[in-house]
Design a protein around this motif. Structure first.
Motif, short mmCIF file in Angstrom:
data_model
loop_
_atom_site.label_atom_id
_atom_site.label_comp_id
_atom_site.label_asym_id
_atom_site.label_seq_id
_atom_site.Cartn_x
_atom_site.Cartn_y
_atom_site.Cartn_z
N ALA A 64 0.82 -1.22 0.00
CA ALA A 64 0.00 0.00 0.00
C ALA A 64 0.85 1.27 0.00
O ALA A 64 0.38 2.35 -0.35
CB ALA A 64 -0.94 0.00 1.21
N ARG A 65 2.13 1.14 0.40
CA ARG A 65 3.03 2.31 0.38
C ARG A 65 3.73 2.47 -0.97
O ARG A 65 4.55 3.37 -1.13
CB ARG A 65 4.09 2.19 1.49
N MET A 66 3.43 1.60 -1.92
CA MET A 66 4.05 1.69 -3.25
C MET A 66 3.17 2.53 -4.18
O MET A 66 1.96 2.60 -3.98
CB MET A 66 4.20 0.29 -3.86
N GLU A 67 3.80 3.10 -5.20
CA GLU A 67 3.06 3.87 -6.18
C GLU A 67 2.58 2.96 -7.31
O GLU A 67 3.40 2.26 -7.92
CB GLU A 67 3.98 4.96 -6.74
N PRO A 68 1.29 2.92 -7.59
CA PRO A 68 0.81 2.03 -8.64
C PRO A 68 1.46 2.34 -9.99
O PRO A 68 1.82 3.48 -10.27
CB PRO A 68 -0.70 2.31 -8.70
N ALA A 69 1.58 1.31 -10.80
CA ALA A 69 2.06 1.43 -12.18
C ALA A 69 3.46 2.00 -12.30
O ALA A 69 3.85 2.48 -13.35
CB ALA A 69 1.08 2.25 -13.03
N ASN A 70 4.24 1.95 -11.23
CA ASN A 70 5.61 2.46 -11.28
C ASN A 70 6.61 1.34 -11.02
O ASN A 70 6.85 0.94 -9.88
CB ASN A 70 5.80 3.59 -10.24
N TRP A 71 7.22 0.84 -12.08
CA TRP A 71 8.24 -0.21 -11.97
C TRP A 71 9.38 0.21 -11.07
O TRP A 71 10.05 -0.62 -10.47
CB TRP A 71 8.86 -0.51 -13.34
N HIS A 72 9.65 1.51 -11.06
CA HIS A 72 10.83 1.99 -10.35
C HIS A 72 10.55 2.36 -8.91
O HIS A 72 11.41 2.90 -8.24
CB HIS A 72 11.43 3.18 -11.10
N ASP A 73 9.35 2.05 -8.44
CA ASP A 73 9.05 2.35 -7.04
C ASP A 73 10.11 1.69 -6.15
O ASP A 73 10.39 0.50 -6.28
CB ASP A 73 7.66 1.83 -6.67
#
Ligand SMILES: *Cc1c(COP(=O)(O)O)cnc(C)c1O
Ligand code: SF4
Length: 343
Positions: A64-73
């Motif tokens: 839930a702390r990750m940014e959706p659709a961002n491989w580089h998160d």
């Protein structure tokens, strides 16, 4: 289900499940992770192959702390199985720390003067792709009750041991009941002064810091230190802050160790923000580790000259207490090996 008594924590996070439920509900299927984060499914077959070598495991609150659709998160990059893990990587081994040689009995590693490390649990709540744990033979390190007594006898028979480190895997995967009893047995050994806990759980499943946990920590005569493991400031949300505040209030000294990881925290801004956010949450940076050369983790490597440059930048921009010690682990040395960053 455990009743939560801390309304602040619930309001801030919306978490009402117990830590045991959060642990049982971790994401293990690459497809589910891809769908939750709206990631392009073309990378799924590679993720499935890599996960068949070392499984995907990540708690939902961490996702839930990750940014959706961002491989580089930077959080995703720590847990995402990648095709790059699979090829043979020269210079990267299965037991880079040679722990197998310093294992006088199951579950105990006595490598450095004055402190012993106990493998309390082989399990973790998260599988970090860069971890040496991907190959460590934990099955052989799952001590029985009789073996725990031998461990306590070993500590009692060596008066030079003043600190006992609970490690793993992640020691806080064990129950509070087990840990309370273990800590009470350790505290009966007069020459032990300090209890240290190395855990990623306060970060990845912060509700693990229960009232029972705080009780065995603060009731003990041992001075307690907790070394958390956080690599990027995005890991430190309000729920983590609340858990860390409880530990601080219970008298626990909080330190952090990070691993320098390409694509996660190998830039000046990420490391600076990490140190500052840790301090805001009551934690001092302790170690910044160069990657252990474990098979499957070569794509995380940051070369030593870049690592030194990054730490020099921190020294030039932050107070000394916010600059972690850059270290490497070398199985032939009497401590972690500090890396001189001076030109
Ligand atoms: C890292 C480590 C320790 C702790 O070392 P410190 O420098 O005191 O943090 C102790 N024992 C083992 C086996 C270790 O790997
Ligand atoms: S031991 Fe620490 S770094 Fe390794 S998988 Fe567990 S939590 Fe991650």
């Amino acid at each position: 289900m455990i009743t939560r008594t801390e309304p602040l924590c619930q309001e801030q996070t919306g978490q009402s499940e117990s830590w045991q439920q959060a642990l049982a509900n971790v994401i293990r299927e690459p497809r589910e992770l891809f769908e939750l984060l709206a990631l392009d499914l073309t990378q799924l077959p590679a993720a499935l192959s890599a996960a068949s070598e070392f499984p995907l495991m990540v708690p939902r609150s961490f996702v839930a702390r990750m940014e959706p659709a961002n491989w580089h998160d930077p959080l995703l990059q720590q847990v995402l199985p990648l095709g790059e893990e699979l090829g043979f990587q020269p210079g990267f081994s299965h037991d880079p720390l040679a722990e197998a040689d310093n294992n006088p009995q199951p579950g105990l590693i006595h490598k450095y003067h004055g402190r012993v490390l106990l493998i309390v649990s082989g399990g973790c709540a998260i599988n970090c792709r860069y971890c040496f744990r991907r190959h460590f033979p934990y099955q052989a390190n799952n001590p029985s009750r009789a073996q725990w007594q031998q461990t306590l006898d070993y500590i009692a028979s060596d008066a030079s041991i003043s600190e006992v480190i609970l490690s793993g895997g992640d020691p806080l995967v064990a129950s509070d009941r087990f840990l309370a009893e273990l800590v009470s047995n350790i505290a009966q050994i007069p020459h032990v002064k300090r209890l240290r806990i190395h855990s990623r759980l306060p970060v990845v499943i912060p509700q693990r810091i229960t009232d029972d946990c705080l009780r065995w920590l603060s009731d003990s005569r041992l001075q307690s230190i907790m070394v958390i493991h956080c690599n990027h400031a995005n890991e430190l949300d309000a729920s983590v802050q609340a858990a860390l505040a409880k530990l601080t209030a219970a008298g626990v000294t909080l330190l952090n160790q990070s691993v320098l990881l390409a694509g996660v925290n190998d830039n000046e801004a990420a490391l600076t923000t990490l140190s500052e956010t840790l301090l805001e949450q009551g934690v001092l940076p302790y170690y910044l580790h160069l990657l252990d050369k474990v098979q499957g983790a070569a794509h995380y490597e940051v070369d030593e000259s870049r690592a030194k440059q990054l730490v020099r930048h921190l020294m030039a921009h932050l107070p000394g207490y916010l600059v972690p010690k850059l270290v490497r682990e070398d199985s032939n040395q009497v401590s972690k090996v500090p890396i001189s960053v001076l030109l």
